[in-house]
Design a protein around this motif. Structure first.
Motif, PDB file in Angstrom:
ATOM      1  N   ALA A  77      -5.530   0.221  -2.500  1.00 35.80           N
ATOM      2  CA  ALA A  77      -4.763  -0.684  -2.069  1.00 35.80           C
ATOM      3  C   ALA A  77      -4.932  -1.105  -0.497  1.00 35.80           C
ATOM      4  CB  ALA A  77      -3.396  -0.210  -1.997  1.00 35.80           C
ATOM      5  N   GLY A  78      -5.425  -0.208   0.461  1.00 34.40           N
ATOM      6  CA  GLY A  78      -5.903  -0.705   1.727  1.00 34.40           C
ATOM      7  C   GLY A  78      -7.088  -1.587   1.717  1.00 34.40           C
ATOM      8  N   THR A  94       0.729  -1.319  -0.110  1.00 28.30           N
ATOM      9  CA  THR A  94      -0.082  -0.003  -0.032  1.00 28.30           C
ATOM     10  C   THR A  94       0.805   1.115  -0.044  1.00 28.30           C
ATOM     11  OG1 THR A  94      -1.777  -1.109   1.267  1.00 28.30           O
ATOM     12  CG2 THR A  94      -1.810   1.201   1.285  1.00 28.30           C
TER      13      THR A  94
END
Length: 292
Positions: free
Chosen positions: A196-197, A24
């Motif tokens: 991404a998280g 991330t």
């Protein structure tokens, strides 16, 4: 699932959480440095009336005079500024200045509001230029300001307005030094980090759900195996072995005690029979009875 249970899962699956966090951060950095840096320069212009006003007398003996058409109505300066803004925001003007629509270099001309037709802001014109280079942004601001003044003069010449009655454009704030805009890279990094998280959380909790499903399936298979095969059974008529208990239950211990009692009674009976055979019969007084 509550908050602390979720946190516990993240710590328990650290082998997935840590690489996901690193990925991330890498995506955020890549998005921040991939989006090109933009610079912005601003300038403010204002329209003013000539000292002699908007009319000019052609003959001193005749009261007729010539009036500038762009000043022959109320709030003429605000309306003239709106006309210039419309001209400068056209696609033809942008192409004449060497600006490609949709490119990294752009400019905007307004009167301080999103609608240039509103005249409440007065005769002010705001010029904003954006470019990937600081010098390019400042030069573009100067070029747009000069083009705005030229468009105003050309419009008045087309209306045959006398020179002394023409509206003038004055630079209030010259083109400022271009400043970097951090909004676009930051927005790109934030969007990449959020995406991404979410993907990282999905990977962690998806793996946890898969492992839980496998554990439940193994437990069900084990229970089914135990129900189908309860264990070896004793043969019919076979005596239970001494000293063993069945599953440690009370019935096994009772069977063991009964078995020991039967063995003790059998040994006692055998001992009495041997005594009778070995010793002769005696009377009540203890003397041997006569055998006839």
């Amino acid at each position: 699932m509550d908050f602390w249970a979720s946190v516990l899962i993240l710590f328990r699956r650290w082998c997935i959480t840590v690489p996901a966090c690193l990925a991330t951060l890498a995506m955020c950095a890549a998005a921040y440095y991939t989006v090109p840096q933009q610079y912005r320069s601003d300038s403010i212009l204002v329209l003013t009336t000539p000292l002699s006003g908007g009319t000019q007398a052609t003959n001193r003996n005749v009261p007729n005079s010539i009036t500038n058409p762009m000043m022959n109505f109320d709030r003429s300066l605000s309306l003239s500024a709106s006309i210039v803004i419309q001209l400068m925001n056209s696609t033809e003007t942008a192409l004449s200045l060497g600006i490609t629509p949709g490119g990294p270099t752009s400019y905007a001309v307004s009167n301080g509001s999103s609608n240039p037709e509103l005249l409440e802001t007065g005769p002010f014109i705001f010029v904003t230029a954006t470019a990937p280079d600081a010098r390019t942004a400042q030069d573009l601001t100067e070029k747009v300001s000069a083009a705005a003044a030229s468009a105003l003069a050309q419009r008045q010449d087309e209306l045959s307005a006398p020179g002394p009655t023409q509206i003038h454009m004055v630079v209030v704030v010259p083109p400022t030094l271009a400043q970097p805009l951090t909004g676009s890279p930051m927005r790109a990094a934030a969007a990449a980090g959020a995406l991404a998280g979410l993907m990282s959380l999905g990977a962690v909790f998806g793996f946890e759900s898969l492992q839980s499903h496998r554990r439940r399936r193994r437990a069900e298979e084990q229970r089914a195996t135990e129900q189908d095969d309860p264990g070896p059974r004793a043969a019919p008529g076979a005596a239970p072995e001494v000293g063993t208990a069945v599953n440690g239950s009370r019935a096994g211990r009772s069977a063991l005690v009964d078995h020991r009692r039967v063995n003790g009674a059998a040994r006692a009976t055998s001992g009495n029979v041997l005594d009778v055979l070995e010793n002769p019969a005696r009377g009540d007084d203890g003397s041997e009875s006569e055998v006839r």
